[in-house]
Design a protein around this motif. Structure first.
Motif, PDB file in Angstrom:
ATOM      1  N   GLU A  58       0.835  -1.206   0.000  1.00 21.62           N
ATOM      2  CA  GLU A  58       0.000   0.000   0.000  1.00 21.62           C
ATOM      3  C   GLU A  58       0.872   1.260   0.000  1.00 21.62           C
ATOM      4  O   GLU A  58       0.573   2.226  -0.705  1.00 21.62           O
ATOM      5  CB  GLU A  58      -0.939  -0.001   1.198  1.00 21.62           C
ATOM      6  N   ASP A  59       1.941   1.272   0.766  1.00 24.91           N
ATOM      7  CA  ASP A  59       2.872   2.408   0.766  1.00 24.91           C
ATOM      8  C   ASP A  59       3.468   2.613  -0.623  1.00 24.91           C
ATOM      9  O   ASP A  59       3.602   3.750  -1.093  1.00 24.91           O
ATOM     10  CB  ASP A  59       4.001   2.210   1.783  1.00 24.91           C
ATOM     11  N   ALA A  60       3.822   1.518  -1.280  1.00 23.45           N
ATOM     12  CA  ALA A  60       4.394   1.616  -2.630  1.00 23.45           C
ATOM     13  C   ALA A  60       3.363   2.193  -3.606  1.00 23.45           C
ATOM     14  O   ALA A  60       3.701   3.026  -4.440  1.00 23.45           O
ATOM     15  CB  ALA A  60       4.883   0.249  -3.098  1.00 23.45           C
ATOM     16  N   ARG A  61       2.113   1.753  -3.505  1.00 23.64           N
ATOM     17  CA  ARG A  61       1.059   2.319  -4.368  1.00 23.64           C
ATOM     18  C   ARG A  61       0.872   3.801  -4.073  1.00 23.64           C
ATOM     19  O   ARG A  61       0.719   4.618  -4.976  1.00 23.64           O
ATOM     20  CB  ARG A  61      -0.256   1.570  -4.151  1.00 23.64           C
ATOM     21  N   TRP A  62       0.886   4.158  -2.798  1.00 24.25           N
ATOM     22  CA  TRP A  62       0.672   5.537  -2.390  1.00 24.25           C
ATOM     23  C   TRP A  62       1.768   6.463  -2.932  1.00 24.25           C
ATOM     24  O   TRP A  62       1.498   7.579  -3.354  1.00 24.25           O
ATOM     25  CB  TRP A  62       0.604   5.611  -0.870  1.00 24.25           C
ATOM     26  N   THR A  63       3.005   6.007  -2.906  1.00 27.36           N
ATOM     27  CA  THR A  63       4.119   6.834  -3.364  1.00 27.36           C
ATOM     28  C   THR A  63       4.440   6.655  -4.828  1.00 27.36           C
ATOM     29  O   THR A  63       5.360   7.302  -5.353  1.00 27.36           O
ATOM     30  CB  THR A  63       5.390   6.523  -2.536  1.00 27.36           C
ATOM     31  N   GLY A  64       3.706   5.764  -5.525  1.00 28.88           N
ATOM     32  CA  GLY A  64       3.928   5.540  -6.947  1.00 28.88           C
ATOM     33  C   GLY A  64       5.138   4.673  -7.254  1.00 28.88           C
ATOM     34  O   GLY A  64       5.650   4.685  -8.355  1.00 28.88           O
TER      35      GLY A  64
END
Length: 67
Positions: A58-64
């Protein structure tokens, strides 16, 4: 017969790597839980690992940064 532990459930002890309940509890800083059953408490570390992976994705999706 209920599978819930005495006084609030079962806990996974990080210090002793075992399920604890009732009067057999280490300090809160060493426990994960409470869980409704001994079986759930035994799976505590696996659940932590799964949740960490979900949050990392989710963090990776949030930061692109996702692949």
């Amino acid at each position: 017969m209920s599978d819930s532990g005495p006084d609030g459930g079962y806990f996974w002890c990080l210090r002793h790597q075992r399920v604890e309940s009732g009067a057999d509890l280490c300090a809160a800083k060493y426990r994960l839980g409470p869980y409704n059953s001994k079986a759930e408490a035994e799976q505590a570390l696996q659940r932590v690992s799964e949740r960490n992976e979900e949050w990392k994705a989710e963090d990776a999706r949030w930061t692109g940064e996702e692949s």
